[in-house]
Write an enzyme that holds these catalytic residues in place. Structure first.
Site, short mmCIF file in Angstrom:
data_model
loop_
_atom_site.label_atom_id
_atom_site.label_comp_id
_atom_site.label_asym_id
_atom_site.label_seq_id
_atom_site.Cartn_x
_atom_site.Cartn_y
_atom_site.Cartn_z
CG HIS A 52 -7.53 -9.89 1.36
ND1 HIS A 52 -8.52 -8.96 1.62
CD2 HIS A 52 -6.81 -9.35 0.34
CE1 HIS A 52 -8.42 -7.94 0.80
NE2 HIS A 52 -7.38 -8.15 0.01
CG ASP A 146 -9.35 -6.44 -2.19
OD1 ASP A 146 -9.83 -5.66 -1.36
OD2 ASP A 146 -8.12 -6.61 -2.34
CG ASP A 299 -5.01 -6.21 1.59
OD1 ASP A 299 -4.84 -6.66 0.44
OD2 ASP A 299 -5.45 -5.05 1.80
CG HIS A 303 2.34 -2.54 -4.81
ND1 HIS A 303 1.52 -2.66 -5.90
CD2 HIS A 303 1.53 -2.37 -3.73
CE1 HIS A 303 0.25 -2.57 -5.52
NE2 HIS A 303 0.22 -2.41 -4.20
#
Ligand code: DOR
Ligand code: ZN
Length: 421
Positions: A52, A146, A299, A303
């Site tokens: 992920h 997701d 995960d 950003h």
């Protein structure tokens, strides 16, 4: 140079011995043609595999690219990552998954296995072209919306049925959308005190309960992304006891951090699903050791600064993971090397069907491996990360363990803790 001799190294915690890498494989004996690495005090693990990872390309190359994310992965000890589909455009066609796959090959730092979207545009209305993605050059086997939950039960059922034909997997972001409207953090004492809208544990648990029943009904494979609550663990435990074909992952941050951190209002701690309570953390740790939760997946969610360094309510959820995951897991599990290798390499490789990864490192195995120094300590400096983004929750924190070297098919991607290219 494609030949290495790692001297005096412990393979998975065993007695120190020499490990020879010849032309992409683990070899039986050295012949003097090798570059020598001193492995004293170091441990070799099969290369880590992440189920992920958000690589952000195409679309948000200001936050991460396939290349920068691949470099971050290699530095984190990974030899393979599965790239999530919530890019822009969304990875919902053969064209986009092939593009990501090709960019991964060009970067050449880890194997990048694209995940395809379940629904067109992640909109949850109609199935994406799952078959075309599966038969594309990217050979997609895992599909996920997701970032969003496949909320429509009929669509979820159809997706599970569709991928059964090629033993595919639907990886669900379990979040009942109506129960989390406007949610900012875990629903509990801390959210009440802070006056922030809560994301209740039951929103995750209700979807997992529904989906294990659907997977059981259809006989298909379900994977649950980023499990975050003690209640979810109980649902999974029961489903597995009944023989449902379900696997589950937990992130490093959900194994360590709690919702108390939201009290700082620092958006670096905003993530979806949110950080939960200390008792959830304890249940997740136990479930990981027991195997009710199968794997650790990062995960990794880079950003851009403007999406993170703003008011809590406006910040995007997500945190970096690739370059700190091994250290966090080491701090949580201790030096239980077989367990770490299983949860971070062998089982994720098996779930994703990535042959050549997560091997036992016996003679003849592809040389996908990582060399770690468990006794090293490091202070996390966001400025030194290879990721293009800076949103790590561990800035300034001292973490145990260091990745010394990573090899992909016998070629070093990291040497002496530094990326080779
Ligand atoms: O925190 C998260 N960030 N959770 C998700 O489900 C998506 C991810 C992202 O893409 O940033
Ligand atoms: Zn998610």
């Amino acid at each position: 140079m494609t030949r290495f001799l790692i001297r005096n190294v412990s393979v998975l915690g065993g007695a120190p011995s020499d490990l020879v890498l010849h032309d992409g494989f683990v070899a039986a004996a050295a012949d003097g043609s090798e570059d020598v690495i001193d492995g004293s005090g170091l441990v070799v693990l099969p290369g880590l595999v992440d189920l992920h990872t958000h690589l952000r390309e195409p679309g948000r190359e200001d936050a991460e690219t396939v290349e920068t994310g691949s470099r971050a992965a290699a530095l984190g000890g990974y030899t393979a990552v599965c790239a999530m589909a919530n890019t822009s455009p969304v990875a919902d066609t053969a064209g986009v998954v092939e593009q990501v796959w090709r960019l991964g090959r060009e970067a050449g730092l880890v194997d990048v296995q694209p995940i395809g979207a379940v629904t067109v545009g992640l909109a949850g209305r109609q199935l994406a072209e799952l078959g075309a993605m599966a038969t594309s050059a990217a050979t997609v086997r895992i599909f996920s919306d997701d970032g969003f939950c496949v909320g429509d039960p009929r669509l979820m059922r159809r997706a599970l049925e569709y991928v059964k034909a090629f033993d595919g997997i639907i990886a669900q972001h379990a979040e009942e959308p109506r129960l989390t409207e406007g949610a900012q953090m875990h629903e509990g004492e801390v959210s009440t005190r802070l006056g922030l809208t809560g994301w209740p544990a039951v929103a995750e648990e209700a979807i997992i309960a529904r989906d294990v029943l659907l997977a059981e009904h259809v006989g298909s494979r379900l994977h649950v992304c980023h499990v975050s609550t003690a209640g979810s663990v109980e649902v999974l435990r029961q489903a597995k006891a009944r023989g449902v074909r379900v696997t589950a992952e937990v992130t490093p941050h959900h194994l360590l951090l709690t919702d108390e951190l939201a009290a700082s209002y620092d958006p670096v701690y905003k993530v979806n699903p949110p950080l939960r309570t200390a008792s959830d953390v304890a249940a997740l740790r136990e479930a990981l050791v027991e195997g009710v939760i199968d794997v650790v997946a990062t995960d990794h969610a880079p950003h851009a600064v403007e999406d993170k360094e703003c008011e809590w309510a406006y910040a995007r959820p997500g945190m970096l993971g690739l370059e700190t995951a091994f250290s966090i897991v080491l701090s949580v599990l201790g030096e239980r090397w077989e367990l770490i290798a299983d949860r971070m390499s062998r089982t994720p490789a098996r779930i994703a069907g990535l042959t050549g990864h997560g091997t036992d490192l016996a003679v003849g195995s592809p040389a996908n491996l990582t060399l770690v120094d468990p006794s090293a300590r490091r202070v996390v400096d966001p400025g030194e990360l290879a990721s293009r983004s800076r949103n790590t929750p561990y800035s300034g924190t001292t973490l145990p363990g260091r990745i010394v070297a990573t090899f992909l098919r016998g070629e070093p991607t990291v040497l002496d803790g530094k990326a080779v290219k």
